[in-house]
Design a protein around this motif. Structure first.
Motif, PDB file in Angstrom:
ATOM      1  N   ALA A 224      47.922  27.962  44.603  1.00  0.00           N
ATOM      2  CA  ALA A 224      47.399  27.007  43.617  1.00  0.00           C
ATOM      3  C   ALA A 224      45.991  26.552  43.995  1.00  0.00           C
ATOM      4  N   ARG A 225      45.787  26.268  45.278  1.00  0.00           N
ATOM      5  CA  ARG A 225      44.444  25.864  45.720  1.00  0.00           C
ATOM      6  C   ARG A 225      43.455  27.008  45.545  1.00  0.00           C
ATOM      7  N   ARG A 226      43.884  28.225  45.836  1.00  0.00           N
ATOM      8  CA  ARG A 226      43.002  29.396  45.739  1.00  0.00           C
ATOM      9  C   ARG A 226      42.551  29.651  44.313  1.00  0.00           C
ATOM     10  N   LEU A 227      43.473  29.491  43.371  1.00  0.00           N
ATOM     11  CA  LEU A 227      43.169  29.801  41.968  1.00  0.00           C
ATOM     12  C   LEU A 227      42.759  28.584  41.157  1.00  0.00           C
ATOM     13  N   GLY A 228      42.964  27.392  41.696  1.00  0.00           N
ATOM     14  CA  GLY A 228      42.740  26.187  40.897  1.00  0.00           C
ATOM     15  C   GLY A 228      43.866  25.938  39.929  1.00  0.00           C
ATOM     16  N   TYR A 229      45.063  26.461  40.232  1.00  0.00           N
ATOM     17  CA  TYR A 229      46.222  26.294  39.361  1.00  0.00           C
ATOM     18  C   TYR A 229      46.966  25.002  39.710  1.00  0.00           C
ATOM     19  N   THR A 411      51.328  36.267  59.020  1.00  0.00           N
ATOM     20  CA  THR A 411      50.613  34.995  59.079  1.00  0.00           C
ATOM     21  C   THR A 411      50.310  34.538  57.658  1.00  0.00           C
ATOM     22  N   VAL A 412      49.862  33.294  57.537  1.00  0.00           N
ATOM     23  CA  VAL A 412      49.492  32.774  56.214  1.00  0.00           C
ATOM     24  C   VAL A 412      48.348  33.588  55.629  1.00  0.00           C
ATOM     25  N   ALA A 413      47.371  33.951  56.457  1.00  0.00           N
ATOM     26  CA  ALA A 413      46.232  34.745  55.985  1.00  0.00           C
ATOM     27  C   ALA A 413      46.686  36.105  55.478  1.00  0.00           C
ATOM     28  N   GLU A 414      47.626  36.726  56.174  1.00  0.00           N
ATOM     29  CA  GLU A 414      48.134  38.031  55.750  1.00  0.00           C
ATOM     30  C   GLU A 414      48.909  37.911  54.438  1.00  0.00           C
ATOM     31  N   GLN A 415      49.630  36.820  54.274  1.00  0.00           N
ATOM     32  CA  GLN A 415      50.355  36.608  53.016  1.00  0.00           C
ATOM     33  C   GLN A 415      49.391  36.433  51.851  1.00  0.00           C
ATOM     34  N   MET A 416      48.297  35.720  52.072  1.00  0.00           N
ATOM     35  CA  MET A 416      47.319  35.519  51.005  1.00  0.00           C
ATOM     36  C   MET A 416      46.609  36.824  50.660  1.00  0.00           C
ATOM     37  N   GLU A 417      46.358  37.655  51.650  1.00  0.00           N
ATOM     38  CA  GLU A 417      45.750  38.964  51.381  1.00  0.00           C
ATOM     39  C   GLU A 417      46.692  39.820  50.546  1.00  0.00           C
ATOM     40  N   TRP A 418      47.981  39.771  50.883  1.00  0.00           N
ATOM     41  CA  TRP A 418      48.990  40.494  50.102  1.00  0.00           C
ATOM     42  C   TRP A 418      49.036  39.954  48.674  1.00  0.00           C
ATOM     43  N   PHE A 419      48.991  38.625  48.536  1.00  0.00           N
ATOM     44  CA  PHE A 419      49.055  38.025  47.203  1.00  0.00           C
ATOM     45  C   PHE A 419      47.873  38.440  46.338  1.00  0.00           C
ATOM     46  N   GLU A 420      46.672  38.455  46.929  1.00  0.00           N
ATOM     47  CA  GLU A 420      45.488  38.784  46.127  1.00  0.00           C
ATOM     48  C   GLU A 420      45.605  40.168  45.520  1.00  0.00           C
ATOM     49  N   LYS A 421      46.173  41.121  46.246  1.00  0.00           N
ATOM     50  CA  LYS A 421      46.371  42.463  45.703  1.00  0.00           C
ATOM     51  C   LYS A 421      47.356  42.428  44.544  1.00  0.00           C
ATOM     52  N   GLU A 422      48.452  41.677  44.705  1.00  0.00           N
ATOM     53  CA  GLU A 422      49.443  41.599  43.640  1.00  0.00           C
ATOM     54  C   GLU A 422      48.907  40.847  42.419  1.00  0.00           C
ATOM     55  N   PHE A 423      48.077  39.849  42.680  1.00  0.00           N
ATOM     56  CA  PHE A 423      47.491  39.092  41.584  1.00  0.00           C
ATOM     57  C   PHE A 423      46.571  39.987  40.755  1.00  0.00           C
TER      58      PHE A 423
END
Length: 431
Positions: A224-229, A411-423
């Protein structure tokens, strides 16, 4: 066909193209929608959307020409005055149209699972809804460009009018296709920060389901913070109901009185308020902040039983669906992708080994000063898993189109990297 006839045909076509391009350039909101489609999905989607706008404008141009033919004598008698006045009106109306806030329409403009036909049809419909001011607007351009009116009894005039309309369609299509082509050509310059901003306005629903203590809330808040959602912690809502039931005697010695809980439901008021110190939203029950109280082991031991009550789920699901209608939201829970938002554009199912989840929960509670044992937490995690997966109403399961995230060793950073690809996959980027 002589040279004069060919010249006249070309003149009428170019005249219509001029009006089509001029009218298309000044429509700000639909331009933003087409830009968003092109950048969020693909060039083909942008072309389909632009074609929808062009066809709708052309349909309204036909009506504009018919109305102009009715007023032909008045227009001819006062063409000079009308040209001056029309120029002023074009500037005023053009600025008004361009400055319209397109956010409402953009939020309806889903960037996820749509076909090219739906892209075309939605833009065609959105454009037509503005006919009240678009038709007079095009009539003004016809007057300024000195376009011949459409005489239905004069074959020559009718043919000339049809040529003008064909030119108008060609001009509108040329403008939208050129805009889409240029955006696609330079789309790499919009990655990734601008792309996220565009999709924040467009708004998709991100549903996160999974087992307890997988870090769903932490993950969802980071997204949510990353996207402003907007982040909606659905698990916290069930915990809030459980806490309310505990405080009002509907749960005693770990036993849940379902009828008593149901009687309490009409009196519960749950809302989220942004906490600037945490940079996140806190949950409130009847105006009291309960963010810390809902995380205790006592609440954790009873929340599955409370959430399995059909009346509780019905009330909270309705609240969650109402919150999600604004789009641009991230929700986490147990049945978001299967029950609350089965049409969410991006569904994520989170899991991790029970031992890892128990350790995370243990560390979290110890950091808050709670006296608990690891074995107690592990047993709670295992019992929660069984209760969530076997409950009669909306049991925990992975949606068929959900992507699985096992974060046992991430890690949290690895999860966010994974999310960005899926997004990016969800919005049709494909990069």
């Amino acid at each position: 066909m002589g040279f004069d006839e060919i010249t006249n045909i070309l003149y009428l076509l170019l005249q219509g193209m001029g009006v089509g391009i001029a009218a298309s350039i000044t429509v700000g909101p639909v331009a933003v929608l087409c830009i968003q489609r092109t950048l969020s999905k693909s060039r083909r989607s942008g072309f389909a959307s632009g074609l929808g706008v062009a066809c709708a404008d052309t349909l309204m141009a036909i009506f504009a020409m018919l109305f102009s033919s009715i007023l032909q004598r008045s227009i001819e008698a006062n063409r000079l005055i009308l040209s001056v006045v029309s120029g002023i009106i074009v500037v005023i109306v053009g600025v008004y149209i361009f400055l319209q806030n397109p956010v409402t329409q953009i939020r309806r403009n889903r960037v996820g699972k749509t076909t090219l036909w739906r892209d075309f049809a939605s833009m065609f419909g959105i454009t037509l809804t503005n006919f009240i001011y678009v038709i007079p607007y095009i009539m003004i351009f016809f007057t300024m460009f000195k376009v011949s009116t459409l005489g239905v009894t004069d074959v020559g005039s009718l043919f000339g009018g049809l040529l003008t309309i064909a030119g108008f369609l060609g001009g509108a299509v040329t403008w939208w296709f050129a805009l889409t082509f240029l955006l696609n050509l330079f789309r790499h310059r919009f990655r990734p920060r601008h792309m996220l901003t565009i999709n924040h306005v467009a708004g998709i629903v991100i549903a996160i389901d999974g087992f307890s203590s997988c870090g769903k809330s932490t993950f969802a808040k980071a997204i949510a913070r990353r996207l402003g959602y907007i982040f909606i912690d659905t698990g916290a809502m069930y915990r809030a109901v459980t806490l309310y039931a505990l405080e009002h005697g509907a749960i005693r010695s770990g036993m849940v009185d379902e009828e008593a809980v149901v009687r309490l439901l009409p009196d519960i008021c749950i809302d989220f308020r942004f906490n600037p110190e945490r940079g996140a939203s806190d949950i409130y029950v009847d105006g009291d902040r309960v963010e810390g109280k809902i995380r205790t082991i006592e609440v954790s031991n009873c929340v599955s039983a409370v959430s399995s009550i059909c009346e509780v789920r019905a009330k909270l699901v309705a609240m969650q669906q109402q919150m999600g209608r604004r789009r641009g939201v991230v929700m986490d829970g147990r049945d978001i992708g299967t029950t609350v938002f089965p049409d969410a554009e991006l569904k994520i199912f989170m899991t991790a080994r029970p031992s890892v989840r128990a350790r995370r929960r243990y560390d979290e509670l110890r950091a808050k000063g709670d006296e608990v044992s690891y074995e107690e937490i592990l047993q709670n995690v295992l019992s929660r898993d069984k209760a969530d997966m076997t409950r009669a109403i909306s049991p925990l399961r992975k949606a068929d189109d959900a992507v699985v995230l096992d974060n046992s060793c991430m890690t949290v950073a690895e999860q966010m990297e994974w999310f960005e690809k899926e997004f990016r996959r969800a919005i049709g980027d494909g990069r």
